[in-house]
Design an enzyme around this catalytic site. Sequence first.
Site, PDB file in Angstrom:
ATOM      1  NE  ARG A 175       4.827  -0.871  16.930  1.00  0.00           N
ATOM      2  CZ  ARG A 175       4.202  -0.444  18.263  1.00  0.00           C
ATOM      3  NH1 ARG A 175       4.658  -0.213  19.230  1.00  0.00           N
ATOM      4  NH2 ARG A 175       2.714  -0.389  18.010  1.00  0.00           N
ATOM      5  CB  ILE A 176       4.070  -0.321  10.229  1.00  0.00           C
ATOM      6  CG1 ILE A 176       4.064  -1.530  11.114  1.00  0.00           C
ATOM      7  CG2 ILE A 176       3.882  -0.873   8.927  1.00  0.00           C
ATOM      8  CD1 ILE A 176       2.526  -2.438  11.224  1.00  0.00           C
ATOM      9  CB  CYS A 274      -0.481  -2.245   4.817  1.00  0.00           C
ATOM     10  SG  CYS A 274       0.113  -2.870   3.284  1.00  0.00           S
ATOM     11  CB  SER A 275      -3.482   1.297   8.617  1.00  0.00           C
ATOM     12  OG  SER A 275      -4.630   1.967   7.642  1.00  0.00           O
ATOM     13  NE  ARG A 276      -7.280  -3.568  12.294  1.00  0.00           N
ATOM     14  CZ  ARG A 276      -6.023  -4.593  12.104  1.00  0.00           C
ATOM     15  NH1 ARG A 276      -5.331  -4.281  11.276  1.00  0.00           N
ATOM     16  NH2 ARG A 276      -5.733  -5.046  13.294  1.00  0.00           N
ATOM     17  CG  ASP A 300      -2.894  -6.404   3.469  1.00  0.00           C
ATOM     18  OD1 ASP A 300      -2.709  -6.361   4.765  1.00  0.00           O
ATOM     19  OD2 ASP A 300      -2.945  -7.347   2.736  1.00  0.00           O
ATOM     20  CD  GLU A 305      -9.951  -6.830   6.258  1.00  0.00           C
ATOM     21  OE1 GLU A 305      -9.604  -7.888   6.856  1.00  0.00           O
ATOM     22  OE2 GLU A 305      -8.983  -5.942   6.283  1.00  0.00           O
ATOM     23  CG  HIS A 323      -5.866  -8.326   6.903  1.00  0.00           C
ATOM     24  ND1 HIS A 323      -6.829  -7.746   7.667  1.00  0.00           N
ATOM     25  CD2 HIS A 323      -4.803  -7.905   7.562  1.00  0.00           C
ATOM     26  CE1 HIS A 323      -6.253  -7.121   8.772  1.00  0.00           C
ATOM     27  NE2 HIS A 323      -5.095  -7.055   8.795  1.00  0.00           N
ATOM     28  CB  ILE A 324      -1.461 -11.446   3.175  1.00  0.00           C
ATOM     29  CG1 ILE A 324      -1.170 -10.281   1.922  1.00  0.00           C
ATOM     30  CG2 ILE A 324      -2.471 -12.305   2.511  1.00  0.00           C
ATOM     31  CD1 ILE A 324      -0.592 -11.081   0.409  1.00  0.00           C
ATOM     32  CB  ALA A 325       0.432  -6.211   5.594  1.00  0.00           C
TER      33      ALA A 325
HETATM   34  N1  LIG Z   1      -2.513  -5.133   7.249  1.00  0.00           N
HETATM   35  C1  LIG Z   1      -1.881  -5.779   8.323  1.00  0.00           C
HETATM   36  O1  LIG Z   1      -1.762  -6.921   8.297  1.00  0.00           O
HETATM   37  C2  LIG Z   1      -1.342  -5.013   9.306  1.00  0.00           C
HETATM   38  C3  LIG Z   1      -0.301  -5.328   9.961  1.00  0.00           C
HETATM   39  C4  LIG Z   1       0.528  -4.772  11.044  1.00  0.00           C
HETATM   40  C5  LIG Z   1      -0.396  -3.470  11.602  1.00  0.00           C
HETATM   41  N2  LIG Z   1      -1.545  -3.089  10.984  1.00  0.00           N
HETATM   42  C6  LIG Z   1      -2.164  -1.961  11.460  1.00  0.00           C
HETATM   43  O2  LIG Z   1      -1.219  -1.027  11.471  1.00  0.00           O
HETATM   44  C7  LIG Z   1      -1.479  -0.006  12.619  1.00  0.00           C
HETATM   45  C8  LIG Z   1       0.082   0.537  13.071  1.00  0.00           C
HETATM   46  O3  LIG Z   1       0.849  -0.382  13.587  1.00  0.00           O
HETATM   47  P1  LIG Z   1       2.254   0.144  14.311  1.00  0.00           P
HETATM   48  O4  LIG Z   1       2.864  -0.896  14.858  1.00  0.00           O
HETATM   49  O5  LIG Z   1       2.984   0.930  13.206  1.00  0.00           O
HETATM   50  O6  LIG Z   1       1.561   1.050  15.222  1.00  0.00           O
HETATM   51  P2  LIG Z   1       2.158   2.425  15.892  1.00  0.00           P
HETATM   52  O7  LIG Z   1       1.455   2.651  17.201  1.00  0.00           O
HETATM   53  O8  LIG Z   1       3.645   2.188  16.218  1.00  0.00           O
HETATM   54  O9  LIG Z   1       1.854   3.601  14.859  1.00  0.00           O
HETATM   55  C9  LIG Z   1       0.804   3.892  14.467  1.00  0.00           C
HETATM   56  C10 LIG Z   1       0.806   5.486  14.608  1.00  0.00           C
HETATM   57  O10 LIG Z   1      -0.249   6.225  13.883  1.00  0.00           O
HETATM   58  C11 LIG Z   1      -0.114   7.419  14.435  1.00  0.00           C
HETATM   59  N3  LIG Z   1      -1.503   8.266  14.386  1.00  0.00           N
HETATM   60  C12 LIG Z   1      -2.545   7.939  15.171  1.00  0.00           C
HETATM   61  N4  LIG Z   1      -3.576   8.687  14.806  1.00  0.00           N
HETATM   62  C13 LIG Z   1      -3.148   9.430  13.624  1.00  0.00           C
HETATM   63  C14 LIG Z   1      -3.769  10.389  12.940  1.00  0.00           C
HETATM   64  N5  LIG Z   1      -4.992  10.813  13.064  1.00  0.00           N
HETATM   65  N6  LIG Z   1      -2.965  10.985  12.022  1.00  0.00           N
HETATM   66  C15 LIG Z   1      -1.764  10.530  11.522  1.00  0.00           C
HETATM   67  N7  LIG Z   1      -1.149   9.719  12.568  1.00  0.00           N
HETATM   68  C16 LIG Z   1      -1.742   9.076  13.421  1.00  0.00           C
HETATM   69  C17 LIG Z   1       0.378   7.346  16.005  1.00  0.00           C
HETATM   70  O11 LIG Z   1       0.764   8.565  16.311  1.00  0.00           O
HETATM   71  C18 LIG Z   1       1.381   6.402  15.523  1.00  0.00           C
HETATM   72  O12 LIG Z   1       2.573   6.997  15.401  1.00  0.00           O
HETATM   73  C19 LIG Z   1      -2.036  -1.063  13.573  1.00  0.00           C
HETATM   74  O13 LIG Z   1      -2.788  -0.336  14.670  1.00  0.00           O
HETATM   75  C20 LIG Z   1      -2.853  -2.012  12.786  1.00  0.00           C
HETATM   76  O14 LIG Z   1      -4.137  -1.694  12.707  1.00  0.00           O
HETATM   77  C21 LIG Z   1      -1.890  -3.838   9.880  1.00  0.00           C
HETATM   78  O1  LIG Z   2      -3.049  -5.734  13.331  1.00  0.00           O
HETATM   79  C1  LIG Z   2      -2.457  -6.603  12.872  1.00  0.00           C
HETATM   80  O2  LIG Z   2      -1.479  -7.140  13.585  1.00  0.00           O
HETATM   81  C2  LIG Z   2      -2.698  -7.116  11.683  1.00  0.00           C
HETATM   82  O3  LIG Z   2      -3.770  -6.585  10.892  1.00  0.00           O
HETATM   83  C3  LIG Z   2      -2.389  -8.754  11.343  1.00  0.00           C
HETATM   84  O4  LIG Z   2      -1.321  -8.848  11.667  1.00  0.00           O
END
Ligand SMILES: NC(=O)c1ccc[n+]([C@@H]2O[C@H](COP(=O)([O-])OP(=O)(O)OC[C@H]3O[C@@H](n4cnc5c(N)ncnc54)[C@H](O)[C@@H]3O)[C@@H](O)[C@H]2O)c1
Ligand SMILES: O=C(O)[C@H](O)CO
Length: 389
Positions: A175-176, A274-276, A300, A305, A323-325
């Site tokens: 998604r993101i 901005c993932s983890r 982010d 953390e 961590h404000i994304a």
């Molecule tokens: N920094 C923030 O505040 C913040 C905000 C939202 C989400 N996030 C993080 O972002 C992540 C993704 O959110 P999303 O809604 O896009 O999730 P999502 O499930 O839609 O997308 C995650 C993608 O990662 C892919 N993936 C998994 N393992 C992989 C690998 N080894 N190599 C390449 N791709 C791989 C999956 O196939 C999937 O398409 C969340 O799990 C969360 O940890 C962080």
């Molecule tokens: O995984 C998430 O949703 C973020 O890290 C916080 O919004």
Amino acid sequence: MAKPVSIEVWNPNGKYRVVSTKPMPGTRWINLLVDQDCRVEICTQKKTILSVEDIIALIGDKCDGVIGQLTEDWGETLFSALSRAGGKAFSNMAVGYNNVDVNAANKYGVAVGNTPGVLTETTAELAASLSLSAARRIVEADEFMRAGLYDGWLPHLFVGNLLKGQTVGVIGAGRIGSAYARMMVEGFKMNLIYFDLYQSTRLEKFVTGTLPYGEFLKANGEQPVTWKRASSMDEVLREADLISLHPILDKTTYHLVNKERLAMMKKEAILINCSRGPVVDEVALVEHLKHNPKFRVGLDVFEDEPYMKPGLAEMKNAIVVPHIASASKWTREGMASLAALNVLGKIKGYPVWGDPNRIEPFLNENAPPPAASPSIVNSKALGLPVSKL
Ligand SMILES: NC(=O)c1ccc[n+]([C@@H]2O[C@H](COP(=O)([O-])OP(=O)(O)OC[C@H]3O[C@@H](n4cnc5c(N)ncnc54)[C@H](O)[C@@H]3O)[C@@H](O)[C@H]2O)c1
Ligand SMILES: O=C(O)[C@H](O)CO
């Protein structure tokens, strides 16, 4: 025994007891629960990260559901405590749930909710913000001005990277990652390369749609953008000028970007995370930043953390934010509502919504939400019915 924690109570005589470990933005999430006869208890303790003991004290002897945070350790201890208190409903106020031991939740029959979709564009916009800030050295330039060091225009002052016509790489085009890719392609006419374990149909539909964006540019006499799905992550790291990380965090993505992979990247590349935090080996990243002054990062999230690894805070070629994304008003209020509806849905025995990528019906403030839980990550393991709405 943890000392009693301070709480704010809504609808004290409610039939169901729902605990939120943190105050959350907006009031819709509270009203959604109160309107369905829930007593809502919100922990108002100043401590940022609650311990397992703090949360056990909050759960008490009778609790129907808990809304928790990504900073909390939800595993055997907390799910057994919730189960003993009669509760079978939990939701993270986050889309990521690497802080949750889902197997432990399954063992106690506890539904685990998360909040997908509502934070997609907000998070992608922060990743784009960090991309531009890193490319054009905004933070360094701001500090320079505030320090009174500016004494006139110079040809080399804070020269950075042009994005137009360069290649943006996305690791994790879910998604993101897909939303971010679209922003950088459409907004800055960047060429795209992405790697994911699966084909990103949502992203490829955009770049190959009825009027592919590249064709639109060509029709207007501009250089068309190109795109491709890489066969490996290393291909992205070698080819891209700007790389943004958007995978989930699990044992397969821990330290996905390590010393060897940092060395594969261009010397003047930009890396955004901005993932983890643990997706990147942060100790290796600090070393790489030290030895490659033209390599830049926008972060982010961090491996330990709320702390940064030693040396990171001193690096001028790093931009760091806490961590404000997902921190836009609409998104955070929506996350709170989705988390509340996940818990409420389990308490009321509602089915689980069929498409976590289409949660808009739960965010419409002018209509009652569907009688379903928006997103339960262990719905199959618990054998929960799927909504036919
Ligand atoms: N920094 C923030 O505040 C913040 C905000 C939202 C989400 N996030 C993080 O972002 C992540 C993704 O959110 P999303 O809604 O896009 O999730 P999502 O499930 O839609 O997308 C995650 C993608 O990662 C892919 N993936 C998994 N393992 C992989 C690998 N080894 N190599 C390449 N791709 C791989 C999956 O196939 C999937 O398409 C969340 O799990 C969360 O940890 C962080
Ligand atoms: O995984 C998430 O949703 C973020 O890290 C916080 O919004």
